[in-house]
Design an enzyme around this catalytic site. Structure first.
Site, short mmCIF file in Angstrom:
data_model
loop_
_atom_site.label_atom_id
_atom_site.label_comp_id
_atom_site.label_asym_id
_atom_site.label_seq_id
_atom_site.Cartn_x
_atom_site.Cartn_y
_atom_site.Cartn_z
N ASP A 287 -3.10 5.17 0.39
CA ASP A 287 -1.65 5.06 0.45
C ASP A 287 -1.08 6.07 -0.52
OD1 ASP A 287 0.87 4.49 0.98
OD2 ASP A 287 0.87 2.42 0.30
C1 BGC Z 1 3.75 3.11 1.77
C2 BGC Z 1 2.91 3.07 3.03
C3 BGC Z 1 3.35 4.17 3.96
C4 BGC Z 1 3.25 5.49 3.23
C5 BGC Z 1 3.61 6.68 4.08
C6 BGC Z 1 3.81 4.49 1.15
O1 BGC Z 1 4.70 4.56 0.11
O2 BGC Z 1 3.25 2.16 0.86
O3 BGC Z 1 3.00 1.82 3.64
O4 BGC Z 1 2.57 4.16 5.11
O5 BGC Z 1 4.12 5.46 2.11
O6 BGC Z 1 4.95 6.76 4.32
#
Ligand code: BGC
Length: 742
Positions: A287
């Site tokens: 993530d």
């Molecule tokens: C979030 C994820 C997301 C990713 C990409 C992160 O900040 O926790 O759930 O998929 O960003 O946008």
């Protein structure tokens, strides 16, 4: 350089052209194809595949790289996220397959969480439908739109179980229950991925956030997670496992630590559980910058070490952190990690690209004609309306305040959310546009036609103490036959980084409702929010309360259908609503303790200032009709570990309207080698009953349904007695005792 381009193209072409939809590709063949690419790659190109960078289009966190197009040419990027539309992604793909040395196609990912252009209800709302077919359909519409807009990969479903309404991301999940959460996880994976990628109308699912991200201490985003392994495996892990079993091709790590080790460096999670226990063969992506963040977690001294830890733990792809990009080569040269470890990650990534058919045709997802036809189509909007209606939960309805009569002469539509469009698509709304969304006011106007006078006054804002709008709202209310007041949270008060320490209604909204109720007119509260709220006064003093979450594109139409009785609500809560924030964590499947609550007794587990019970329990939801449950019958009092027991109950619609009911089955294991929850959901069926009719509902339980992590951590059922409860919510009181024998 030129020579390389030509020769690699010739070498690769036969393999690329042979590879279509994944169903036809045996894994030996697939491995050979992966080998054929691997052998052409140098170390930099291998590491290049392991980087996922955001485009400059749509950013969901800090951006580190501005020159990602140059990186594509240099073969230093394996995937791009936040870039969408068929035309734009085609151009980026063109750079990859025409200008990079090895011409390896890019993967395109995006957060398509509850719709791409046609926005469906937030996932917590969809889960409240308990309608797995509808949830699967919603994901498949999202996949059809996303794939038409040049996307291969959605960062969904989020399957994090949560007992934490303070945590803003509960809006993205299915709630607090591992059984329901697992079923919803499976449905969403099926919807996104379908059976095959052959028609380029499905996308890769990404199960996130692995793992236990939904249990941050104090509900504060990104905070520490610590729990027993037993709790982890019994409650938090099942939905991830279900999603992987359903065939999800990718898994995203979480930001949190678990038992002292951040998820992106946690080999217990990524290697032992995911790869070894579950046999996961797809891509593990971080993530965002969670590799970098391991420095701040204090588990490594610097980013280079963080990259080594992540790779060793089993992270294949670094989202946006550029740690692999910057340091992995050096780590290999220093002997800290091996090329074999890198090869493993690259193989995982290439495998998925082959499965998508991208080596066959890197442009297969960029059909602008299909994009025009599919996005926001009439059929997709109808599916969104259907899902929106099904997601609504009727929390309270005194004296049949609802449905409203279509004969009303006038209706006052009040509140900061009454005429909002943007809020109603909620957080994580993809390429959705608030202006396309039907507001509640518009939905009511469209339904009522001209005979009914529908007037609007905002009354107050979400936040602040300004009461200057009260007077106009109250005057309108007094002149109207009935009042609908839409209150709750702003669309962006839930979602990532949107934790709240106080989950009451923000601002002076409750005061406004009190003033409206004091007019003596019938008041219907329409709640819009991304999490359970603590609303004791409203829950106990207003005539009717409808929970509508953020319902998406067709929100206003769906709510109007329910308010005027054209649709009989059937949703049931999938997260407990507390009476106040001090009760949190509050969830139905808690333990009994050695001193369970007894009225009028001091030394039992209770509060001095609030009951133990929630405001609204898990599984709660009313209908415009009523249902009656017969006594439960079991086909036998006892069954062995290789057998099963069938339980029957007759459900009658005792009211005057047709309606749907979610029949829920809970089990209590009376004595275990470790203490067991007071109830656990083990089955449910959603049935449709005509007024006055009845239906026998049956459930079959086997030992597998009763399994848990025992004292020795074996996952199995223990012999003994079990109470089975069947009813319309988690407090159902009909029960029968059964026995599991050897
Ligand atoms: C979030 C994820 C997301 C990713 C990409 C992160 O900040 O926790 O759930 O998929 O960003 O946008």
């Amino acid at each position: 350089m030129k020579y390389w381009k030509i020769s690699t193209l010739l070498l690769l072409t036969p393999f690329f052209l042979q590879c279509g939809g994944e169903a036809k590709v045996s894994s030996d063949k697939l491995d050979q194809r992966i080998d054929s690419v691997m052998m052409l790659m140098n170390l930099e190109e291998k590491i290049g595949q392991m980087n996922l960078f955001t485009s400059d289009w749509d950013v969901t966190g800090p951006t580190l790289r501005e020159n990602y197009k140059e990186d594509i040419v240099a073969g230093k990027v394996g995937a791009i996220f936040n870039a969408h539309t068929a035309a734009y992604n085609r151009e980026l793909q063109r750079i990859a397959v025409e200008e990079s040395r090895l011409k390896i196609p890019l993967l395109f990912g995006y957060d398509v969480i509850h719709g791409y252009k046609t926005i469906f209800p937030i996932p917590l709302g969809e889960a409240a439908s308990w309608d797995l077919e509808a949830i699967e359909r919603s994901a498949s519409v999202a996949a059809a739109e996303a794939s038409a807009a040049g996307l291969h990969w959605t960062f969904a479903p989020m399957v994090d179980i949560s007992r934490e309404p303070r945590w803003g991301r509960v809006m993205e999940g299915a709630g607090e229950d591992p059984y329901l959460g697992s079923m919803v996880a499976r449905a969403r994976v099926r919807g996104f991925q379908g059976e095959t990628f052959e028609n380029a109308d499905k996308v890769l699912a990404c199960v996130k956030h692995f793992a236990a991200y939904g249990a941050p201490e104090a509900g504060r985003e990104y905070n520490t997670v610590d729990m027993s392994d037993r709790m982890f495996r019994d409650v938090y892990l099942p939905p991830y496992k279900a999603a992987v079993e359903e065939g999800a091709y990718t898994v995203m790590t979480s930001f949190n630590e678990l038992d002292g080790v951040p998820a992106s460096g946690n080999s217990y999670l990524l290697h032992d559980i995911l790869r070894e226990e579950w046999g996961f063969k797809g891509i593990v992506v971080t993530d965002y910058t969670s590799i970098n963040e391991m420095v701040l977690h204090g588990i490594v001294a610097d980013e280079k070490e963080a990259g080594e830890l992540a790779l060793q733990a089993g992270v294949d792809m670094d989202m946006q952190g550029a740690v692999y990009y910057k340091y992995l080569k050096q780590s290999v040269e220093e002997g800290k990690i091996s090329v074999t470890q890198i090869d493993q990650a690259v193989r995982n990534i290439l495998r998925v690209k082959f499965i998508l058919g991208l080596f066959d045709d890197p442009y297969r997802y960029f059909d602008t004609e299909r994009e025009k036809q599919v996005l926001f189509s009439q059929a997709n909007q109808e599916a969104a309306l259907d899902m929106a209606r099904k997601s609504i939960v009727l929390l309270r309805n005194e004296n049949q305040t609802l449905p409203l009569s279509k004969e009303l002469r006038s209706l006052a539509v009040i509140g900061p959310l009454a005429d909002s469009q943007n809020d109603l698509i909620g957080a994580w709304s993809g390429a959705g546009n608030g202006n396309d969304c039907v507001s509640l006011l518009k939905g009511l106007q469209d339904k009522a036609g001209t005979a009914m006078q529908i007037r609007h006054a905002r009354g107050c804002d979400f936040e602040g103490t300004d009461r200057s709008g009260f007077a106009a709202a109250l005057s309108l209310a007094r002149q109207s036959d009935a009042i609908v007041v839409a209150i709750g949270e702003k669309g962006r008060m839930s979602g990532e980084a949107m934790s709240r320490s106080d989950i009451t209604l923000p601002g002076v909204q409750e005061e406004l409702v009190k003033a409206l109720v004091a007019t003596g007119k019938p008041v219907v509260v329409v709640l819009m929010n991304g999490r359970p709220l603590a609303i004791p006064w409203i829950a106990e003093n207003t005539p009717a309360v409808l929970e509508t979450w953020f319902l998406g594109t067709k929100a206003g139409n769906a709510i109007a259908d329910v308010l005027f009785g054209d649709y009989n609500p059937s949703g049931k809560l999938t997260m407990t609503f507390p009476r106040n924030v001090g009760q949190i964590p509050i969830y139905y499947n808690h333990k009994n303790t050695g001193r369970p609550f007894e009225p009028n007794t001091t030394w039992t587990s209770h509060y001095m200032d609030v009951p133990n019970s929630p405001q609204f329990p898990f599984g709660w939801g009313l209908s415009y009709t009523t249902f009656d449950y017969s006594a439960i019958q079991a086909d036998q009092p006892a069954f062995g570990k290789s057998g099963s027991v069938t339980l029957r109950v007759t459900v009658s619609n005792t009211g005057l309207r047709d309606g749907e009911e979610v029949v829920q089955l809970y089990v209590r294991d009376l004595v275990g080698s470790v203490t067991r929850p007071v109830r656990e959901l083990k089955g449910f069926k959603k049935i449709n009953l005509k007024a006055g009719s009845q239906e026998e509902v049956t459930f079959t339980l086997t030992a597998a349904d009763l399994a848990f992590h025992t004292r020795s951590m074996a996952f199995e059922a223990e012999t003994g007695y079990f109470d089975v409860f069947i009813g319309g919510n988690s407090e159902a009181d009909q029960s029968i005792r059964i026995q599991l024998t050897e």
